[in-house]
Structures are given as structure tokens and as C-alpha cells.
Write a protein that holds these residues in place. Structure first.
Motif, PDB file in Angstrom:
ATOM      1  N   ALA A  31      18.059  -9.384  -9.668  1.00 57.01           N
ATOM      2  CA  ALA A  31      19.376  -9.171 -10.277  1.00 57.01           C
ATOM      3  C   ALA A  31      20.498  -9.520  -9.301  1.00 57.01           C
ATOM      4  O   ALA A  31      21.457 -10.216  -9.656  1.00 57.01           O
ATOM      5  CB  ALA A  31      19.508  -7.715 -10.736  1.00 57.01           C
ATOM      6  N   ARG A  32      20.353  -9.053  -8.064  1.00 62.91           N
ATOM      7  CA  ARG A  32      21.398  -9.327  -7.069  1.00 62.91           C
ATOM      8  C   ARG A  32      21.453 -10.812  -6.722  1.00 62.91           C
ATOM      9  O   ARG A  32      22.523 -11.370  -6.485  1.00 62.91           O
ATOM     10  CB  ARG A  32      21.147  -8.490  -5.817  1.00 62.91           C
ATOM     11  N   GLY A  33      20.290 -11.452  -6.672  1.00 61.34           N
ATOM     12  CA  GLY A  33      20.255 -12.884  -6.384  1.00 61.34           C
ATOM     13  C   GLY A  33      20.955 -13.695  -7.470  1.00 61.34           C
ATOM     14  O   GLY A  33      21.725 -14.618  -7.175  1.00 61.34           O
ATOM     15  N   VAL A  39      28.355 -15.765  -8.679  1.00 60.68           N
ATOM     16  CA  VAL A  39      29.599 -15.643  -7.914  1.00 60.68           C
ATOM     17  C   VAL A  39      29.852 -16.914  -7.104  1.00 60.68           C
ATOM     18  O   VAL A  39      30.967 -17.450  -7.066  1.00 60.68           O
ATOM     19  CB  VAL A  39      29.557 -14.409  -6.994  1.00 60.68           C
ATOM     20  N   GLY A  40      28.806 -17.424  -6.444  1.00 61.88           N
ATOM     21  CA  GLY A  40      28.938 -18.650  -5.665  1.00 61.88           C
ATOM     22  C   GLY A  40      29.356 -19.830  -6.519  1.00 61.88           C
ATOM     23  O   GLY A  40      30.207 -20.643  -6.112  1.00 61.88           O
ATOM     24  N   LEU A  41      28.781 -19.940  -7.720  1.00 60.88           N
ATOM     25  CA  LEU A  41      29.149 -21.045  -8.611  1.00 60.88           C
ATOM     26  C   LEU A  41      30.585 -20.899  -9.108  1.00 60.88           C
ATOM     27  O   LEU A  41      31.286 -21.902  -9.304  1.00 60.88           O
ATOM     28  CB  LEU A  41      28.171 -21.105  -9.792  1.00 60.88           C
ATOM     29  N   ASN A  42      31.034 -19.657  -9.324  1.00 59.35           N
ATOM     30  CA  ASN A  42      32.435 -19.446  -9.704  1.00 59.35           C
ATOM     31  C   ASN A  42      33.377 -19.892  -8.599  1.00 59.35           C
ATOM     32  O   ASN A  42      34.403 -20.535  -8.850  1.00 59.35           O
ATOM     33  CB  ASN A  42      32.678 -17.971 -10.044  1.00 59.35           C
ATOM     34  N   LEU A  43      33.018 -19.565  -7.357  1.00 60.64           N
ATOM     35  CA  LEU A  43      33.845 -19.992  -6.225  1.00 60.64           C
ATOM     36  C   LEU A  43      33.847 -21.520  -6.095  1.00 60.64           C
ATOM     37  O   LEU A  43      34.892 -22.134  -5.816  1.00 60.64           O
ATOM     38  CB  LEU A  43      33.331 -19.358  -4.933  1.00 60.64           C
ATOM     39  N   ALA A  44      32.674 -22.111  -6.307  1.00 57.90           N
ATOM     40  CA  ALA A  44      32.588 -23.571  -6.232  1.00 57.90           C
ATOM     41  C   ALA A  44      33.419 -24.227  -7.327  1.00 57.90           C
ATOM     42  O   ALA A  44      34.064 -25.270  -7.104  1.00 57.90           O
ATOM     43  CB  ALA A  44      31.128 -24.014  -6.341  1.00 57.90           C
ATOM     44  N   ILE A  86      31.010 -30.584 -13.722  1.00 47.91           N
ATOM     45  CA  ILE A  86      30.149 -30.413 -14.903  1.00 47.91           C
ATOM     46  C   ILE A  86      28.830 -29.750 -14.514  1.00 47.91           C
ATOM     47  O   ILE A  86      28.346 -28.838 -15.199  1.00 47.91           O
ATOM     48  CB  ILE A  86      29.907 -31.766 -15.598  1.00 47.91           C
ATOM     49  N   VAL A  87      28.230 -30.231 -13.412  1.00 46.47           N
ATOM     50  CA  VAL A  87      26.967 -29.626 -12.953  1.00 46.47           C
ATOM     51  C   VAL A  87      27.169 -28.137 -12.645  1.00 46.47           C
ATOM     52  O   VAL A  87      26.367 -27.279 -13.044  1.00 46.47           O
ATOM     53  CB  VAL A  87      26.431 -30.372 -11.711  1.00 46.47           C
ATOM     54  N   ILE A  88      28.256 -27.815 -11.942  1.00 47.82           N
ATOM     55  CA  ILE A  88      28.541 -26.415 -11.617  1.00 47.82           C
ATOM     56  C   ILE A  88      28.736 -25.596 -12.886  1.00 47.82           C
ATOM     57  O   ILE A  88      28.202 -24.484 -13.021  1.00 47.82           O
ATOM     58  CB  ILE A  88      29.791 -26.331 -10.713  1.00 47.82           C
TER      59      ILE A  88
END
Length: 594
Positions: A31-33, A39-44, A86-88
Motif C-alpha cells: 500500500a505504501r509503495g 505521489v512521485g508520478l504527481n510530482l513528475a 502522456i506516459v506519466i
């Protein structure tokens, strides 16, 4: 304002209490992963938007300056930026859906285990009566809706809104600096003095969005209560239709279709009335949010136009300002854009938190009652009350030794069935001590027959594969149902297909199939004719004697007394009230008094 802060704090605490168990469960690392990846993809994604914002300046400057080589170069750069974005976006969507699915699966199984464990599903229904008499208490209505619908809404909305808020915060942090640097200063004179406001476009965006958010809150505030009520009214309407289907035969025999139609129409009219109120509230909100969104398109051009026409900035910088303003304004307008979703999510959270509180209350151990397993059946200083607290059984003691047969009798309303439930460990409004035999089966007056194959209904709650066909047919024959022996693999709604007497005999066939040492029956043969009842009891008596156990029956027919060597009688206590005490006919003097 203080009250609103307390309300916000209470909602936040409920959301945290509902969310934390999954992220601390046995699946916590997965779940945390997933959450970290999202979160990382949102930042990206925000980083890519910053790059596209910078591209706006270069591209539109090239158009204004008619620089063809730069124009084509920037088109190629845009294709690369767009492809990465698009990939993100695709994987952000997929992983978000995957986390929602896994969270819902875990919460649904978690609540199913708790609801079905410790007989909480039964206790919650009992607590309805008690809560109906408790001022200000809320009834734990429609647990099926809580588990099926509210868990789904809560998990999807929690992830969607939290990620949206995170994205808005990161976008604001990323673009506010860009907008500040691009917007320049706004100078004006007042009372003979010159003043300058740095980062003018940022302050205009803040002012625009604060005004919009405040207006949205006051316009959309009724949506919270209306969304909460809508779910409850829909569930009540659906639940009553389920009861009509469950009791279809009784309603048909009573010619009650017209009455049920009136009741369903009344509930549906409540649904429609609340829906119309919800539509009107949403219409008022959409009027404002649509105007707010459309005005935001031209607002940055109006504010920045004087600088563009004066030649202070070029077209590319104007477009970059508009793009940055749009990102900042969109981030600050998160509440405006999501108010309707927030209202629905808060209503869902309140309902799920209420269900959680009711489960916690029912999971608490019954105060004053101890249960244990022993050689026979024994009650010591056992007292019972109704769910509303009214006394039902005064402290009483009795016992049944192995090899004994006890007939429990008493007037209607004396608490025979409540005592039966207490002996089974189901009645939570009890005090005293109960010793149960280890190998015992309880037979209710109205048995539960699951839909599906007959062999599954017969073996319930065990798996049918544990028994061969010969054992199943023998049990049916012992319960006077030999004609069903060839229908073991037939699938049907057996509670609808079988008569009341056949349903009771199928429940008794389970006893003959499983061969318990002890049998406790609550009017388990009330729908049988007298001859069949006596034959069934002869076989039950032979079974319990052969297994070295005992038989306890609740029955009204005098003929059944011949199959019992002891009698427990529920006798009314003198004085006002409706309390009774348990008296054994074999040893009346030994029974306790209140």
C-alpha cells in the motif's frame, strides 16, 4: 469559526481513523509503495507542466518574431514533452485505480470479517431497538450499504481528493514563483505618494480564488446534508423492496400488495423529494462555478493587457503569464472545483465512521456475563434484559446434566426465545454465568436456507463435500423428507420453494446429518403435524441418548412433555413490570429468587 474548526478536526480524525488501518495492515508495504509511486508520478506531472509553461514563452515568441527554425524546433520539443507527460498520466491513472481496488478489497474483507464475527450482524439488529429508545442515538442502518457502497466511495474519493489536493499544492508551489517573476510590479499614486505592489498577478490570483472559494462554500454547504440523506433514503427504499421479496408469500396471503405499494411509493417519494433538493443545490453551485471558471479564462489577459500593449512584454511572455496564472488559479480554486465531490465524500465518511463506531460498541465484551464450555448445560445467577433495559429474567440458576431432557415453557412474552439466544451466546443483554456443552446444535423456529444446491443447504454451514450422498439421503429420510433425496444437486431458493414444515424438517435433517450430542430447539417442530412431530422427537431423543448428551426444547404442545423428564418454567414475578424467573419443576426450592 471555532465551531467550524472543531467540525473540520472531527472529520479529519474520522478520515485518519478509517484510512490508517490499511496502511498499517499486513499489506502495508504494498500500500505504501503504491502511494509513494502515485505521489512521485504527481510530482513528475507537475514538473512536466512547468516545462510546458516555459515552452509556451519560446514558442509564441517565435511566432511573433516569425522565426521558422525556432518554430519547428519547438514543435519537436513539444512532441517529446507531450509524450513523456502522456506516459506519466497513464501510469498515474492506472496505479491510482490499482490502489483504490486493493484498498477497497482490504476494507471490504475487513468489515465483512468484523460484521460476521462475534455475531455482530445479529447484535447490530438488536441494538436498533435499544437505540430507537435512546435520545439522540443513531441507528446502524443498512450495514450492507456501508460495506458495499460506502467503502467503494470512501476509498476512491479519498485517493482522488487527496492526490488532487497534493497536485494543487505542488502546482501552486511550482508556478507561483514563475508568475511572481513574470507579473512585474503594479504602481499607483495615492494622496501624492507613489506605491508599488510586486508580484501583482499573484495577488490578483489569490484575491480571485479566495473570493470564489468563500462564495462556493456558502452556496454549496447544503450539499453535505443532502448527500448524506440521499444515501440513507435510497438504502431504505432498496431495503424495503428486499423485505417484500423475502416475505413475498406472507404478503400475498395477507393481500398486502396494495399496502406495500403505498409504503414503497412513500419511501420513493422521499427519495425524489431529496433528489430534487439536491438538484436545486447543485444547480446553484454550478451556476457559480461555471461562471467562475469561464471568467478565469480571460481574467489574466485583462490584467496583463496594459503591459502587453505598452510593449513591456511580448506575446510569448503574455501567453506564459496566462498559462502560469491558470495553474496558480487552478490550484487555489481546488475547493471551488471539488466542492460537490467533497460534500459527497464527507457524507460517505460520516456514514462509514458511524458504522465503525457501532461495530466497536458491539465488539466490546458483554459486561457481567461469563461463558465457558463444560460437560453439561448450566446457568448461574443468569439475568436478562430487553434491549431498552427493561428487566426480562430475574437472576436464576439451573442445570441440565448429560442424559437429561428439559422442556422450557412459559407464557408468551416471558422471554423463552431470549433465554434460548442467551444459552447460544447470542443475547448481549445478559449477566451471570453460562456453561455450554461442547458438542451442541441450536435449532431456531425459522431456519436459514441458503439459495443454491440442496446439498449445500442441508450441510450448511459446513461444506457439502464433507458428506457423501448416502449420508445426505439418510439424513433427509430421518427428517421425513425422503422425496428430496433425488434433488441434492438441484439449485433453488429453498426458503421460497419449501413449505414451513419442510423448512423445519430440513433444519432437523442437519441435526441427523451432523449427529451432535446435545440439541437445543426453539419451537423447531411448530409447523409439523402432531404425528410427524412425535416421530421426529423419538429420533432426536434416541440420537442424544446414544451420543451421551441432552435435549432442551421450547414448545407449547402438551404431547411433547412425554419426551422430556425435566421442566423449566418461566413464572412472572409479583408486582409491576414484566420480569420472570426460571423455576425447575424437579427442584423448585433450589432455584434462586430475585
Amino acid at each position: 469559526m471555532l465551531q467550524k474548526l472543531k467540525s473540520f478536526s472531527a472529520v479529519t480524525a474520522r478520515v485518519w481513523a478509517l484510512s490508517l488501518p490499511y496502511f498499517k495492515s499486513e499489506e502495508r508495504w504494498k500500500a505504501r509503495g503504491l502511494l509513494a509511486a502515485i505521489v512521485g508520478l504527481n510530482l513528475a506531472a507537475v514538473f512536466m507542466l512547468v516545462q510546458i509553461n516555459e515552452w509556451n514563452r519560446v514558442f509564441y515568441d517565435a511566432l511573433q518574431n516569425k522565426q521558422a527554425d525556432v518554430f519547428w524546433q519547438q514543435l519537436g520539443r513539444f512532441a517529446l514533452l507531450a509524450a513523456v507527460y502522456i506516459v506519466i498520466a497513464v501510469y498515474k491513472f492506472y496505479l491510482t485505480q490499482w490502489l483504490e481496488l486493493q484498498w477497497r478489497r482490504w476494507m471490504t474483507r475487513h468489515y465483512l470479517q468484523r460484521w460476521l464475527g462475534q455475531h455482530l450482524f445479529y447484535r447490530l439488529e438488536l441494538s436498533r431497538f435499544a437505540r430507537a429508545h435512546a435520545q439522540g442515538a443513531t441507528s446502524p442502518d443498512n450495514p450492507d450499504q456501508r460495506i458495499q457502497e460506502d467503502v467503494n466511495l470512501f476509498t476512491s474519493a479519498s485517493i482522488s481528493l487527496s492526490m488532487g489536493l497534493l497536485n494543487a499544492a505542488v502546482t501552486l508551489a511550482s508556478f507561483v514563483g514563475i508568475l511572481w517573476g513574470l507579473s512585474g510590479s503594479f504602481g499607483f499614486s495615492w494622496q501624492g505618494s507613489d506605491y508599488s505592489i510586486p508580484g501583482f498577478m499573484v495577488w490578483m490570483a489569490v484575491l480571485y480564488c479566495v473570493a470564489g472559494s468563500v462564495a462556493t462554500h456558502y452556496i454549496g454547504r447544503p450539499l453535505i446534508a443532502l448527500n448524506f440523506g440521499q444515501q440513507k433514503l435510497e438504502a431504505d427504499f432498496r431495503s424495503h423492496m428486499g423485505r417484500v421479496r423475502e416475505y413475498s408469500e406472507s404478503i400475498a396471503l395477507d393481500r398486502g400488495a396494495a399496502v406495500e405499494n403505498q409504503q414503497l411509493d412513500l419511501r420513493f417519494s422521499h427519495v425524489m423529494r431529496n433528489t430534487l433538493d439536491l438538484m436545486r443545490a447543485q444547480k446553484r453551485l454550478i451556476w457559480f462555478t461555471t461562471f467562475f471558471g469561464q471568467a478565469a479564462v480571460v481574467f489574466p489577459f485583462i490584467v496583463a493587457a496594459p503591459r502587453f500593449f505598452s510593449g513591456a512584454i511580448q506575446l510569448g511572455e503574455l501567453m506564459q503569464i496566462a498559462s502560469a496564472f491558470d495553474r496558480v488559479q487552478g490550484s487555489l480554486s481546488w475547493l471551488v472545483d471539488n466542492y460537490d465531490s467533497l460534500a459527497g465524500w464527507r457524507a460517505t465518511t460520516e456514514r462509514l465512521a458511524s458504522f465503525e463506531e457501532n461495530l466497536n460498541a458491539q465488539e466490546a465484551p458483554t459486561q457481567g456475563l461469563t461463558t465457558q464450555t463444560g460437560e453439561g448445560l448450566r446457568v448461574d445467577r443468569l439475568s436478562l434484559t430487553l434491549p431498552d433495559g427493561a428487566p426480562l429474567l430475574a437472576p436464576s440458576s439451573a442445570q441440565v446434566a448429560a442424559g437429561a431432557q428439559v422442556l422450557l415453557q412459559g407464557p408468551s412474552g416471558s422471554g423463552k426465545s431470549s433465554l434460548f439466544r442467551a444459552l447460544a451466546g447470542l443475547w448481549p443483554y445478559a449477566q451471570g454465568s453460562i456453561t455450554q456443552p461442547a458438542d451442541v446444535m441450536f435449532i431456531p423456529q425459522k431456519p436459514y436456507l441458503p439459495n443454491g444446491r440442496l446439498r449445500d443447504a442441508l450441510a450448511y454451514p459446513e461444506v457439502a463435500s464433507r458428506y457423501d450422498d448416502a449420508q445426505l439421503r439418510e439424513a433427509l429420510a430421518q427428517a421425513l423428507l425422503p422425496h428430496l433425496g433425488d434433488a441434492l444437486d438441484q439449485e433453488d431458493a429453498w426458503s421460497q420453494k419449501l413449505s414451513g414444515g419442510e423448512q423445519q424438517r430440513l433444519a432437523l435433517a442437519r441435526v441427523f446429518l451432523k449427529q451432535p450430542a446435545w440439541v437445543m430447539a426453539d419451537e423447531a417442530t411448530s409447523a409439523l403435524d402432531e404425528a410427524s412431530e412425535q416421530l421426529i422427537y423419538q429420533r432426536l431423543l434416541a440420537l442424544t441418548q446414544r451420543r451421551g448428551g441432552g435435549l432442551v426444547s421450547i414448545a407449547h404442545r402438551p404431547a411433547l412433555a412425554a419426551f422430556h423428564d425435566h421442566r423449566w418454567q418461566l413464572e412472572p414475578l409479583p408486582g409491576p413490570g414484566r420480569a420472570f424467573r426460571l423455576v425447575s419443576a424437579a427442584a423448585e426450592a433450589a432455584q434462586s429468587t430475585p
